[in-house]
Scaffold this active site. Structure first.
Site, PDB file in Angstrom:
ATOM      1  N   LYS A 178      27.822  18.401  34.495  1.00 30.34           N
ATOM      2  CA  LYS A 178      26.745  17.652  33.832  1.00 30.34           C
ATOM      3  C   LYS A 178      26.130  18.512  32.730  1.00 30.34           C
ATOM      4  O   LYS A 178      25.391  19.450  32.993  1.00 30.34           O
ATOM      5  CB  LYS A 178      25.629  17.280  34.822  1.00 30.34           C
ATOM      6  CG  LYS A 178      24.625  16.322  34.186  1.00 30.34           C
ATOM      7  CD  LYS A 178      23.242  16.387  34.814  1.00 30.34           C
ATOM      8  CE  LYS A 178      22.254  17.189  34.012  1.00 30.34           C
ATOM      9  NZ  LYS A 178      22.008  16.784  32.628  1.00 30.34           N
ATOM     10  N   GLU A 253      22.672  31.311  36.553  1.00 23.87           N
ATOM     11  CA  GLU A 253      22.369  32.049  35.310  1.00 23.87           C
ATOM     12  C   GLU A 253      21.041  31.494  34.818  1.00 23.87           C
ATOM     13  O   GLU A 253      20.995  30.415  34.233  1.00 23.87           O
ATOM     14  CB  GLU A 253      23.474  31.818  34.271  1.00 23.87           C
ATOM     15  CG  GLU A 253      24.834  32.378  34.662  1.00 23.87           C
ATOM     16  CD  GLU A 253      24.895  33.899  34.580  1.00 23.87           C
ATOM     17  OE1 GLU A 253      23.974  34.512  34.009  1.00 23.87           O
ATOM     18  OE2 GLU A 253      25.860  34.466  35.106  1.00 23.87           O
ATOM     19  N   CYS A 287      18.896  32.992  26.336  1.00 22.39           N
ATOM     20  CA  CYS A 287      18.354  33.619  27.540  1.00 22.39           C
ATOM     21  C   CYS A 287      18.282  35.138  27.384  1.00 22.39           C
ATOM     22  O   CYS A 287      17.553  35.805  28.106  1.00 22.39           O
ATOM     23  CB  CYS A 287      19.208  33.247  28.736  1.00 22.39           C
ATOM     24  SG  CYS A 287      20.937  33.623  28.466  1.00 22.39           S
ATOM     25  N   GLU A 384       9.017  33.734  29.405  1.00 17.39           N
ATOM     26  CA  GLU A 384      10.093  33.567  28.430  1.00 17.39           C
ATOM     27  C   GLU A 384       9.541  32.746  27.255  1.00 17.39           C
ATOM     28  O   GLU A 384       9.063  31.625  27.455  1.00 17.39           O
ATOM     29  CB  GLU A 384      11.226  32.814  29.133  1.00 17.39           C
ATOM     30  CG  GLU A 384      12.499  32.741  28.358  1.00 17.39           C
ATOM     31  CD  GLU A 384      13.624  32.074  29.172  1.00 17.39           C
ATOM     32  OE1 GLU A 384      13.349  31.154  29.954  1.00 17.39           O
ATOM     33  OE2 GLU A 384      14.780  32.488  28.986  1.00 17.39           O
TER      34      GLU A 384
HETATM   35  P1  NAP Z   1      16.678  23.362  32.423  1.00 14.49           P
HETATM   36  O1  NAP Z   1      15.536  22.480  32.091  1.00 14.49           O
HETATM   37  O2  NAP Z   1      16.641  24.110  33.689  1.00 14.49           O
HETATM   38  O3  NAP Z   1      17.970  22.423  32.349  1.00 14.49           O
HETATM   39  C1  NAP Z   1      19.258  22.930  32.550  1.00 14.49           C
HETATM   40  C2  NAP Z   1      20.145  21.836  33.102  1.00 14.49           C
HETATM   41  O4  NAP Z   1      19.650  21.433  34.379  1.00 14.49           O
HETATM   42  C3  NAP Z   1      20.181  20.575  32.250  1.00 14.49           C
HETATM   43  O5  NAP Z   1      21.470  20.011  32.308  1.00 14.49           O
HETATM   44  C4  NAP Z   1      19.177  19.680  32.965  1.00 14.49           C
HETATM   45  O6  NAP Z   1      19.399  18.304  32.755  1.00 14.49           O
HETATM   46  C5  NAP Z   1      19.465  20.046  34.404  1.00 14.49           C
HETATM   47  N1  NAP Z   1      18.380  19.726  35.325  1.00 14.49           N
HETATM   48  C6  NAP Z   1      17.053  19.656  35.082  1.00 14.49           C
HETATM   49  N2  NAP Z   1      16.393  19.327  36.212  1.00 14.49           N
HETATM   50  C7  NAP Z   1      17.320  19.194  37.190  1.00 14.49           C
HETATM   51  C8  NAP Z   1      17.264  18.863  38.569  1.00 14.49           C
HETATM   52  N3  NAP Z   1      16.112  18.616  39.181  1.00 14.49           N
HETATM   53  N4  NAP Z   1      18.422  18.798  39.267  1.00 14.49           N
HETATM   54  C9  NAP Z   1      19.597  19.053  38.665  1.00 14.49           C
HETATM   55  N5  NAP Z   1      19.711  19.360  37.360  1.00 14.49           N
HETATM   56  C10 NAP Z   1      18.584  19.451  36.625  1.00 14.49           C
HETATM   57  O7  NAP Z   1      16.931  24.453  31.293  1.00 14.49           O
HETATM   58  P2  NAP Z   1      17.067  24.240  29.721  1.00 14.49           P
HETATM   59  O8  NAP Z   1      15.696  24.009  29.175  1.00 14.49           O
HETATM   60  O9  NAP Z   1      18.123  23.245  29.418  1.00 14.49           O
HETATM   61  O10 NAP Z   1      17.646  25.656  29.267  1.00 14.49           O
HETATM   62  C11 NAP Z   1      16.837  26.712  28.974  1.00 14.49           C
HETATM   63  C12 NAP Z   1      16.808  27.710  30.120  1.00 14.49           C
HETATM   64  O11 NAP Z   1      18.131  28.108  30.428  1.00 14.49           O
HETATM   65  C13 NAP Z   1      16.084  28.971  29.752  1.00 14.49           C
HETATM   66  O12 NAP Z   1      15.261  29.376  30.808  1.00 14.49           O
HETATM   67  C14 NAP Z   1      17.203  29.977  29.538  1.00 14.49           C
HETATM   68  O13 NAP Z   1      16.842  31.312  29.715  1.00 14.49           O
HETATM   69  C15 NAP Z   1      18.202  29.523  30.544  1.00 14.49           C
HETATM   70  N6  NAP Z   1      19.543  30.021  30.200  1.00 14.49           N
HETATM   71  C16 NAP Z   1      20.081  31.031  30.956  1.00 14.49           C
HETATM   72  C17 NAP Z   1      21.325  31.554  30.623  1.00 14.49           C
HETATM   73  C18 NAP Z   1      21.934  32.665  31.421  1.00 14.49           C
HETATM   74  O14 NAP Z   1      23.133  32.893  31.259  1.00 14.49           O
HETATM   75  N7  NAP Z   1      21.205  33.342  32.281  1.00 14.49           N
HETATM   76  C19 NAP Z   1      22.018  31.052  29.529  1.00 14.49           C
HETATM   77  C20 NAP Z   1      21.449  30.023  28.779  1.00 14.49           C
HETATM   78  C21 NAP Z   1      20.196  29.519  29.140  1.00 14.49           C
HETATM   79  P3  NAP Z   1      18.612  17.501  31.603  1.00 14.49           P
HETATM   80  O15 NAP Z   1      19.044  18.093  30.317  1.00 14.49           O
HETATM   81  O16 NAP Z   1      19.075  16.122  31.813  1.00 14.49           O
HETATM   82  O17 NAP Z   1      17.153  17.709  31.871  1.00 14.49           O
END
Ligand code: NAP
Length: 480
Positions: A178, A253, A287, A384
């Site tokens: 997804k 991650e 990130c 962050e």
């Molecule tokens: P996010 O809000 O956590 O969303 C990530 C994914 O999870 C999206 O596909 C989102 O779907 C889905 N999601 C949200 N709520 C969910 C739930 N309750 N159950 C299952 N899936 C759910 O994060 P983001 O805003 O997209 O990304 C930014 C974050 O990612 C930052 O904190 C960044 O540091 C982190 N990141 C970490 C790495 C690493 O390698 N450590 C790399 C890149 C990014 P929807 O889009 O439909 O909401």
């Protein structure tokens, strides 16, 4: 070539491109223009359950496919990504906003991950361990873990899937993925490409729509043996809790809060160059972005002056325009968070030396911003930022800098500029981070394990560890 070549407005389930059962769709917007570029299905639980069943049905075939045949498909996938690098990069920029040169780099590193895992799986060896007594053989062998669920974020919509789809398929695991709702097309393109190069139907299934419903179906299913998630720490924690009922293996991650340390003995020009790459790449939305710049008193003014000059020279605009180095932010909520953190910092005494507000281009464009005089009581030291705001802190001695650097719940990536080998070794010991860049602001590479400690995650992507995460280890005792 048009970016629409691999733009699929449907979900891939068991080899079929389908609409949502409800017929509902979600608009996808280009953040640089505000235009709707297309729609994707608003799928939910039922479509996900069918995708899981398709992945389960395909598993045996993929897992038992002759290794060289699977490796061959992965090499074809690598080539298909690179042959279509320009069109895939344009699609990525149009839905995500990053400059085209960054998008091209993302497609290239995604392809490199696929090739790396195609190579690495040929060395996924087990072992024969000496038995303690006579007439026994202890065999330790590696096996694909099964159906893998994947949930990915919007900031690297292609390469975050590469680091998961690549090792999963290499190991012989099938996939239910997804991608983020804001950037679904780069994820769906993986389905189109895997299908085109000949992976069997059902090997890769991709769904867009409700995160709770799709995520819920993945987490509830006993068939899905592993979940690999990249995204925020908050959602990651929820998924870890949900994984308990079916005892899934999880890879996480999660968020970061990277410190960027510049010591008095640093090459200041190199540090500024590293800071620019690390801070402003993807408009500060990575990130591993430098979140906090800790600069030693002796080079503080020099560093700030040079950083200001280099940052002021950056061109902001639509990522498709020539020469653009910073695109828009992904959405208003992200921009408002940066404004909130900036407001908190200035209310506690930080000074804005560059930028500091919304960009005249409007929408979600934000000025590349630097504040000085940042301190540990400001929210930017703990949270962050995920935007183009660089807070600069002044420190006096090494131990103080290390303590401040570690004073966070996160532990993904850190950076330090110094030429003292003794200090480099000490930093390696003391910095509580999964990754450390010494004299470099850009360290991601397929050969190395990418991942964090503390609340930044579990497991590694890339390196040999990135394949291990998709394999179960089995021990068989053979008496003879
Ligand atoms: P996010 O809000 O956590 O969303 C990530 C994914 O999870 C999206 O596909 C989102 O779907 C889905 N999601 C949200 N709520 C969910 C739930 N309750 N159950 C299952 N899936 C759910 O994060 P983001 O805003 O997209 O990304 C930014 C974050 O990612 C930052 O904190 C960044 O540091 C982190 N990141 C970490 C790495 C690493 O390698 N450590 C790399 C890149 C990014 P929807 O889009 O439909 O909401």
């Amino acid at each position: 070539m048009s970016y629409t070549k691999y733009m699929r407005e449907a979900n891939l389930v068991g080899g079929d491109w389908i609409a949502a059962d409800s017929g509902k769709t979600i608009d996808v917007t280009n953040p640089a223009t505000g235009d709707v570029i297309g729609t994707v299905p608003n799928s939910g639980r039922a479509e996900t359950e069918r995708a899981i069943a398709a992945a389960e049905a395909a598993f045996e075939g993929l897992a038992s496919m002759p290794l060289l045949e699977r490796v061959g498909l992965l090499h074809k996938l690598h080539d298909a990504l690179m042959d279509n690098q320009a069109t895939l990069a344009e699609l990525l920029t149009v839905e995500q906003g990053k400059p085209l040169f960054e998008a091209k780099g993302e497609i290239a590193i995604g392809a490199a991950y696929v090739r790396w895992f195609a190579e690495e799986v040929r060395r996924a060896k087990g072992e024969i361990v000496p038995a303690p007594g006579k007439n026994r053989q202890i065999m330790v062998t590696k096996h694909p873990i099964g159906v893998v669920g994947m949930i990915t974020p919007w900031n690297f919509p292609s390469s975050m899937l590469a680091r998961k789809v690549g090792p999963a398929l290499a190991a012989g695991c099938t996939v239910v993925a997804k991608p983020a709702t804001a950037t679904p097309y780069s994820g769906l393109a993986w389905g189109a490409l895997c299908e085109e190069v000949g992976f069997p139907s059902g090997s890769v299934n991709i769904l867009t729509g409700s995160a709770r419903e799709i995520g819920g179906a993945i987490m509830d299913s006993p068939v899905v043996r592993k979940l690999t998630f990249t995204g925020s720490t908050e959602v990651g924690k929820e998924l870890i809790r949900q994984s308990a009922d079916t005892v899934k293996k999880v890879s996480m991650e999660l968020g970061g809060n990277a410190p960027f340390l510049v010591f008095d003995d640093a090459d200041v020009d190199a540090a500024v160059q590293g800071a620019i790459v690390s801070k402003y790449r993807n408009a500060g939305q990575t990130c591993v972005c430098a979140n906090r710049m800790y600069v030693q008193a002796g080079v503080y003014d020099q560093f700030v002056g040079k950083l200001k000059a280099a940052t002021a020279a950056m061109k902001v605009g639509d990522g498709l325009e020539d020469g653009v180095e910073q695109g828009p932010m992904i959405d208003m909520e992200s921009l408002e968070k940066v404004e909130e953190l900036l407001g908190d910092a200035t209310s506690k005494g930080a000074q804005v030396v560059l930028g500091g507000g919304r960009h005249p281009k409007g929408l979600t464009f934000f000025e590349p911003t630097i504040v000085t005089g940042a301190t540990q009581d400001m929210r930017v030291s703990k949270e962050e930022i995920f935007g183009p705001l660089a807070p600069v802190f002044k420190f006096e001695d090494e131990d103080e800098a290390i303590a401040w650097a570690n004073d966070t719940d996160f532990g993904l990536c850190s950076y330090a500029y110094t030429r003292d080998i003794g200090r480099i070794m000490k930093l390696n010991e003391k910095l509580q981070y999964g990754m450390i860049g010494i004299n470099s602001g850009l360290i991601t590479t397929v050969e190395a394990p990418f991942g964090g400690v503390k609340e930044s995650g579990l497991g590694k992507e890339g390196g040999s560890q990135g394949l291990e995460d998709y394999l179960d280890t089995k021990y068989t005792a053979v008496d003879f």
